[in-house]
Design a protein around this motif. Structure first.
Motif, PDB file in Angstrom:
ATOM      1  N   LEU A   1       0.827  -1.196   0.000  1.00 41.50           N
ATOM      2  CA  LEU A   1       0.000   0.000   0.000  1.00 41.50           C
ATOM      3  C   LEU A   1       0.865   1.252   0.000  1.00 41.50           C
ATOM      4  O   LEU A   1       0.570   2.236  -0.687  1.00 41.50           O
ATOM      5  CB  LEU A   1      -0.925  -0.017   1.218  1.00 41.50           C
ATOM      6  CG  LEU A   1      -1.890   1.168   1.334  1.00 41.50           C
ATOM      7  CD1 LEU A   1      -2.823   1.219   0.129  1.00 41.50           C
ATOM      8  CD2 LEU A   1      -2.692   1.077   2.631  1.00 41.50           C
ATOM      9  N   ASN A   2       1.978   1.219   0.790  1.00 40.17           N
ATOM     10  CA  ASN A   2       2.933   2.344   0.744  1.00 40.17           C
ATOM     11  C   ASN A   2       3.490   2.527  -0.656  1.00 40.17           C
ATOM     12  O   ASN A   2       3.686   3.650  -1.131  1.00 40.17           O
ATOM     13  CB  ASN A   2       4.078   2.092   1.719  1.00 40.17           C
ATOM     14  CG  ASN A   2       3.675   2.347   3.155  1.00 40.17           C
ATOM     15  OD1 ASN A   2       2.698   3.030   3.404  1.00 40.17           O
ATOM     16  ND2 ASN A   2       4.419   1.782   4.087  1.00 40.17           N
TER      17      ASN A   2
ATOM     18  N   THR B   1       1.028   4.350  -2.754  1.00 40.68           N
ATOM     19  CA  THR B   1       0.979   5.774  -2.409  1.00 40.68           C
ATOM     20  C   THR B   1       2.182   6.527  -2.963  1.00 40.68           C
ATOM     21  O   THR B   1       2.049   7.634  -3.497  1.00 40.68           O
ATOM     22  CB  THR B   1       0.914   5.937  -0.890  1.00 40.68           C
ATOM     23  OG1 THR B   1      -0.232   5.240  -0.388  1.00 40.68           O
ATOM     24  CG2 THR B   1       0.839   7.400  -0.499  1.00 40.68           C
TER      25      THR B   1
ATOM     26  N   GLU C   1       1.838   6.967  -6.615  1.00 43.60           N
ATOM     27  CA  GLU C   1       0.830   7.988  -6.903  1.00 43.60           C
ATOM     28  C   GLU C   1       1.451   9.385  -6.773  1.00 43.60           C
ATOM     29  O   GLU C   1       1.172  10.281  -7.577  1.00 43.60           O
ATOM     30  CB  GLU C   1      -0.341   7.843  -5.921  1.00 43.60           C
ATOM     31  CG  GLU C   1      -1.236   6.651  -6.218  1.00 43.60           C
ATOM     32  CD  GLU C   1      -2.307   6.474  -5.145  1.00 43.60           C
ATOM     33  OE1 GLU C   1      -2.283   7.261  -4.172  1.00 43.60           O
ATOM     34  OE2 GLU C   1      -3.133   5.572  -5.279  1.00 43.60           O
ATOM     35  N   THR C   2       2.293   9.556  -5.741  1.00 40.97           N
ATOM     36  CA  THR C   2       2.988  10.846  -5.572  1.00 40.97           C
ATOM     37  C   THR C   2       3.873  11.135  -6.777  1.00 40.97           C
ATOM     38  O   THR C   2       3.915  12.267  -7.285  1.00 40.97           O
ATOM     39  CB  THR C   2       3.845  10.826  -4.296  1.00 40.97           C
ATOM     40  OG1 THR C   2       3.001  10.590  -3.166  1.00 40.97           O
ATOM     41  CG2 THR C   2       4.579  12.139  -4.110  1.00 40.97           C
TER      42      THR C   2
ATOM     43  N   THR D   1       9.210   5.378   1.849  1.00 40.97           N
ATOM     44  CA  THR D   1       8.523   6.634   2.091  1.00 40.97           C
ATOM     45  C   THR D   1       9.176   7.730   1.257  1.00 40.97           C
ATOM     46  O   THR D   1      10.268   7.540   0.706  1.00 40.97           O
ATOM     47  CB  THR D   1       8.567   7.014   3.587  1.00 40.97           C
ATOM     48  OG1 THR D   1       7.740   8.169   3.804  1.00 40.97           O
ATOM     49  CG2 THR D   1       9.975   7.354   4.025  1.00 40.97           C
ATOM     50  N   THR D   2       8.490   8.859   1.141  1.00 38.42           N
ATOM     51  CA  THR D   2       9.029   9.977   0.363  1.00 38.42           C
ATOM     52  C   THR D   2      10.122  10.691   1.154  1.00 38.42           C
ATOM     53  O   THR D   2       9.858  11.199   2.248  1.00 38.42           O
ATOM     54  CB  THR D   2       7.922  10.985   0.016  1.00 38.42           C
ATOM     55  OG1 THR D   2       6.879  10.309  -0.692  1.00 38.42           O
ATOM     56  CG2 THR D   2       8.471  12.123  -0.823  1.00 38.42           C
TER      57      THR D   2
ATOM     58  N   TYR E   1       3.627   0.978  -9.948  1.00 33.72           N
ATOM     59  CA  TYR E   1       2.290   0.977  -9.347  1.00 33.72           C
ATOM     60  C   TYR E   1       1.601  -0.359  -9.599  1.00 33.72           C
ATOM     61  O   TYR E   1       1.019  -0.956  -8.684  1.00 33.72           O
ATOM     62  CB  TYR E   1       1.471   2.125  -9.941  1.00 33.72           C
ATOM     63  CG  TYR E   1       0.149   2.345  -9.257  1.00 33.72           C
ATOM     64  CD1 TYR E   1       0.029   3.233  -8.206  1.00 33.72           C
ATOM     65  CD2 TYR E   1      -0.997   1.649  -9.675  1.00 33.72           C
ATOM     66  CE1 TYR E   1      -1.176   3.451  -7.573  1.00 33.72           C
ATOM     67  CE2 TYR E   1      -2.211   1.840  -9.036  1.00 33.72           C
ATOM     68  CZ  TYR E   1      -2.294   2.750  -7.984  1.00 33.72           C
ATOM     69  OH  TYR E   1      -3.495   2.928  -7.359  1.00 33.72           O
TER      70      TYR E   1
END
Length: 561
Positions: free
Chosen positions: A11-12, A15, A18-19, A74-75, A539
């Motif tokens: 899921l991360n 996300t 998507e970013t 993470t970003t 993705y």
């Protein structure tokens, strides 16, 4: 626990990608935005679940490595690419592009912002603004068009409104003077008839102290030449020219000396300073003598009607010419301008003063009826030529003109450049003088402007004058990545950007300014499309992991039936 962890990790991943798609979509959408800076997304791993920290080697075991399961990514940051965008020409002189690392400084209702988009135009108040109405900041100028570098202000370019004139400071005279001409040896001499003072017994000869209202001719001592309150007009003739008329008002206390000074000033007689012939206006034995300057162009004449009284009547005072001026000479008239752009007519004459085996000397005179002092004689000096006809020395080349009868700057100083005059000419050509150039101009209106690479705005007026109207300044940041986007292609100072360092273009790495040009977006369409494919693939990969976990969960549910 294991399947749930895998679900969260995937899921991360969804996300994060998507970013990435959002950032890439924004880059591509702004590929045509002037001054746009593309962004990049950087990822980093999150904390891992540690199953074992491993062990050290010992006598019986070589040791083990840690066993960890990552918990996804993470970003780390979304960074701006502040590299130089391509620069293209535009059709507007107010469009600006920065070649370097600086930012334009813009001011609006919400404070100061910074931008790389130099698509500027003048608004209805002649202020330089961007498309959102934000005002471009820079240095203004004072009333003398000197930059004021102590504070920022709105840049204003008042096309069609601002009017200026340029006072003449330097005049260049050219021409050629004949060194073999007739050497000047005398000036004109005009002598009046005998004048007497009829207020005294016996009508003695008049002198400088005689009152004008008591002045008469010896031939008609009973008739006064002048009356109290009468305005006298004198129109001198010098050379082949009729000079401008000058006026003198007779008063009860006015003397002959004052009248002679008036005639001297009206004629423009130069005296003193080694000028030959003792020129001037004097009185002796009851006769007024007018001695003019040397040179045929300075030859004086007097005819009936040159001196007029009230109502235009001819005055009874007459002069006889007993000597004519001689000497090789030349004359020229030219126009200069005061600080208000008003024209001032100057006359320059010269005559051959001396000759020797190695040099020739001409003396020159400068005159003007527009000097507020009333004396048309302004300056005189010499021009010395060597045996090759070159100017080797000059004197008296700087003089002043009084403008106290106007609001213009007074006195105005003028410097003559006589180095272009040649000391070689032919007998057939004679001596000539002419104006080569002068640096003044009449009133002019601001019609155009040019911005140089240092951001200095040069206003161009229709009289040819160029004046500094201001200077566009730039801001530079230690860490531009710390700037915060404020919309409309602008940025605000952020906590991590550091304070803006205000500089002029071309200094401290801020870059130079190119006018009539625009910096385009630095979005690399090809690279962003490739990154888009990669992000889409990532993705889908994370989605497949979630799908696989769903199948495993379904298997577990089957076991429970």
């Amino acid at each position: 626990m294991g399947l749930t962890s895998a679900l969260n990790t995937s899921l991360n991943g969804l996300t994060l990608n998507e970013t990435t798609l959002d950032v890439l979509g924004n880059n591509i959408a702004n590929a045509g935005t002037n001054g746009f800076k593309a962004s990049n997304v950087l990822f980093t791993t999150q904390l891992a679940r540690t199953l074992s920290v491993g062990s050290r080697p010992n006598d019986s075991n070589g040791g083990t490595n840690p066993r960890q399961i990552g918990l996804g990514a993470t970003t780390a940051s979304i960074t701006k690419d502040f590299s130089q965008g391509s620069i293209t020409n535009s059709t507007s002189p107010s469009d600006l592009a920065i070649q370097g690392d600086g930012f334009f400084i813009l001011k609006g209702a919400d404070g100061t912002v910074y931008s790389r988009n130099g698509n500027f135009a003048l608004n209805s108040e002649s202020l330089l603004t961007n498309a959102q109405g934000l005002k471009v900041q820079g240095f203004g100028v004072d009333s003398d068009f000197n930059l004021i570098t102590t504070q920022l202000t709105d840049i204003r370019i008042p096309l069609g409104e601002l009017n200026v004139a340029q006072q003449t400071q330097n005049v260049t005279i050219g021409g050629a003077l004949l060194p073999s001409g007739t050497l000047a040896s005398q000036g004109s001499l005009l002598t009046s008839e005998e004048l007497v003072d009829n207020s005294q017994v016996g009508n003695p000869d008049a002198d400088g102290t005689t009152l004008l209202v008591d002045l008469a001719t010896a031939a008609d001592a009973a008739t006064n030449l002048f009356a109290d309150g009468e305005t006298i007009t004198y129109t001198p003739k010098k050379g082949s020219r009729t000079l401008e008329a000058a006026s003198f008002t007779v008063t009860a206390a006015g003397t002959v000396a004052e009248f002679m000074a008036f005639m001297d000033a009206a004629i423009g007689i130069h005296s003193g300073g080694g000028i030959g012939g003792s020129p001037g206006v004097t009185i002796s034995g009851g006769q007024i003598a007018i001695a003019g300057n040397f040179g045929s162009v300075n030859d004086l004449t007097y005819t009936v009607g040159d001196l007029l009284g009230a109502g235009g009547g001819t005055k009874g005072l007459t002069f006889n010419k007993t000597q004519s001026a001689n000497g090789e000479s030349a004359i020229t008239d030219f126009i200069v301008y005061d600080s208000l752009g008003e024209q001032i007519t100057l006359k320059m004459t010269s005559y051959l003063e001396s000759q020797s085996g190695s040099q020739t000397v001409f003396r020159f005179f400068v005159e003007s009826f527009d000097d507020s002092r009333g004396d048309t004689a302004l300056s005189n000096g010499t021009i010395t030529f060597d045996s090759l006809g070159n100017v080797v020395d000059t004197t008296g080349s700087t003089f002043s003109i009084e403008r106290n009868d106007s609001a213009a700057v007074s006195p105005m100083q003028i410097t003559l450049d006589l180095s272009n005059i040649s000391g070689i000419s032919s007998v057939s050509a004679g001596s000539t003088l002419s104006l080569v150039l002068q640096d003044g101009s009449g009133p002019g209106t601001l019609t155009n402007f040019v911005i140089d690479e240092n951001g200095i705005i040069n206003g161009v007026f229709d009289n040819g004058v160029i004046r500094t109207l201001g200077q566009v300044t730039l801001a530079r940041f230690t860490n531009p990545q710390g700037l915060v986007e404020a919309g409309g292609g602008t940025f605000r100072e952020g906590v991590g950007s550091g304070s803006p360092f205000l500089v002029t273009a071309g200094n401290f790495g801020a870059g130079t300014i190119r006018a009539g040009a625009i910096e385009l977006s630095n979005t690399d369409i090809g690279r962003n499309l490739v990154d888009l494919i990669v992000a889409s693939t990532n993705y889908r990969g994370n989605a497949r992991v979630i799908s696989a976990i769903q199948q495993l969960v379904d298997e577990l549910l089957v076991l429970g039936r």
